[in-house]
Design an enzyme around this catalytic site. Structure first.
Site, PDB file in Angstrom:
ATOM      1  N   ALA A  11       0.898  -1.173   0.047  1.00 61.69           N
ATOM      2  CA  ALA A  11      -0.140   0.066   0.134  1.00 61.69           C
ATOM      3  C   ALA A  11       0.851   1.250   0.105  1.00 61.69           C
ATOM      4  CB  ALA A  11      -1.056   0.154   1.245  1.00 61.69           C
ATOM      5  N   ASP A  55      -3.460 -13.228  -3.080  1.00 62.67           N
ATOM      6  CA  ASP A  55      -3.208 -11.839  -2.910  1.00 62.67           C
ATOM      7  C   ASP A  55      -1.520 -11.630  -2.538  1.00 62.67           C
ATOM      8  OD1 ASP A  55      -3.930  -8.950  -3.534  1.00 62.67           O
ATOM      9  OD2 ASP A  55      -3.324  -8.981  -1.283  1.00 62.67           O
ATOM     10  N   LYS A 102       1.893 -10.395  -4.655  1.00 61.43           N
ATOM     11  CA  LYS A 102       2.973  -9.477  -4.221  1.00 61.43           C
ATOM     12  C   LYS A 102       4.344 -10.131  -3.977  1.00 61.43           C
ATOM     13  CE  LYS A 102      -0.637  -7.188  -1.223  1.00 61.43           C
ATOM     14  NZ  LYS A 102      -1.209  -6.953  -0.085  1.00 61.43           N
TER      15      LYS A 102
END
Length: 360
Positions: free
Chosen positions: A158, A225, A229
């Protein structure tokens, strides 16, 4: 509305000082947070010229300046037409034409190399391409040679400065020997809070209510997910890995994977006994459970639950913190640690905005 804000959001005609023209693709949680940032910052060099969700779009300056733009796009606007959005960018007269992909669409992500090759800058939180197939990642890597900017800080952590630190190290001749960490804000929160006293399913429902998980928590619990990454970081470290090269432990039992969301939530207590048993085994050894992603110097990659000792950096995480430990030839004995909030629309939107402002 004041004149400065109107100019920022597109109410005024293009002027010479408009260096960045923006089209936002995806007005969900992250896209909505980006619109709020644009509404509160005096960005005199940036002009929003288009915004779209999966069905509707808006390119009229006065409507783009509407504070309820995101809500209005849910039910009204022109039909989605990417060619028209690109034409609006081309007509903006701005020095830098920027497409911001705040969606999770795999189809949209496949267009990133094409846009770059045409000279558009792309800023994205969408992991579907650079964390997808190796062929897609290679197409993206080749398209970057066009000279257009690809801003992907929001795809990992993020916006924590993980990718930039990794790229800077490699540009200086450093070599990655291993990466380890907690890459999911939702899974971080769950295992930071789980102590065996409350059922795991109760914590999962609370995390969903707080907005920490995806609407369907199985997206987080599957580990997919996090695997994306890890692939992004592994490829950025020089390891040409495919998804099949990453061992992923799903925390969703096979019997719950094909259920409707409502049925899964009703049967989530199925998870409780398994997590409780693993927690008890770890606690008996003085360890705690954490959801870790790991890459070693040979390119072996794994995602899943792991026991870590009390002195491990992941054992002391709080809230939705992410942790990235980068071990390189120059950070061999003590890895470079990057830690901070790794989930939330506001910080992800800030990462997108920072990548936009870095262009030029």
């Amino acid at each position: 509305m004041n004149a400065q804000l109107a100019t920022t959001l597109g109410c005024a005609p293009s002027r010479a000082r408009d260096r960045h023209a923006l089209v936002l693709l995806g007005t969900g949680m992250v896209g909505g947070a980006l619109l709020r940032l644009l509404d509160t910052r005096a960005l005199s060099t940036l002009r929003l010229v288009g915004a779209a969700n999966s069905r509707h779009q808006q390119t009229e300056p006065a409507r783009l300046a509407d504070r309820a733009l995101r809500e209005r796009l849910r039910t009204s606007g022109d039909p989605r037409d990417d060619a028209a959005l690109l034409a609006t960018l081309d007509a903006s007269g701005a020095t830098h034409r920027v497409l911001v992909d705040a969606s999770a669409s795999s189809e949209l992500a496949q267009r990133h190399p094409h846009w770059l090759a045409r000279g558009y800058h792309v800023v994205t939180a969408n992991k579907a391409l650079n964390g997808g197939s190796l062929s897609g990642w290679r197409a993206l890597d080749a398209a970057r040679a066009s000279g257009a900017h690809y801003g992907d800080a929001a795809t990992v952590g993020a916006g924590l400065p993980v990718l930039s630190a990794l790229r800077r190290a490699r540009a200086c001749g450093d070599r990655v020997l291993g990466i380890e960490g907690v890459f999911s804000g939702s899974l971080s929160w769950l295992f930071n809070h789980y102590d065996g006293n409350r059922p795991f399913s109760a914590l999962l429902r609370e995390a969903r209510t707080r907005g920490y998980t995806e609407p369907d928590p199985r997206t987080d619990l599957s580990g997919e997910d996090v695997a994306r990454k890890l692939l992004i970081l592994a490829r950025g470290s020089g390891f040409a890995l495919e998804r099949a090269d990453v061992q992923v432990e799903s925390l969703v039992p096979p019997a719950l994977r094909s259920l409707t969301l409502e049925a899964f939530l009703e049967q989530a207590q199925t998870l409780d006994a398994v997590i409780a048993e693993r927690h008890a085994r770890a606690a008996a050894r003085g360890h705690v459970l954490r959801h870790l992603a790991r890459l070693d110097r040979t390119g072996r990659a794994r995602v899943g639950l792991a026991e870590v000792p009390a002195m491990h950096p992941a054992a002391t995480l709080r809230g939705t913190d992410n942790l990235f430990a980068l071990r390189t030839t120059r950070y061999r004995e003590r890895p470079l640690l990057i830690q901070g909030p790794g989930a939330g629309p506001a910080i992800t939107a800030q990462a997108l905005l920072a990548d936009v402002l870095a262009i030029g």
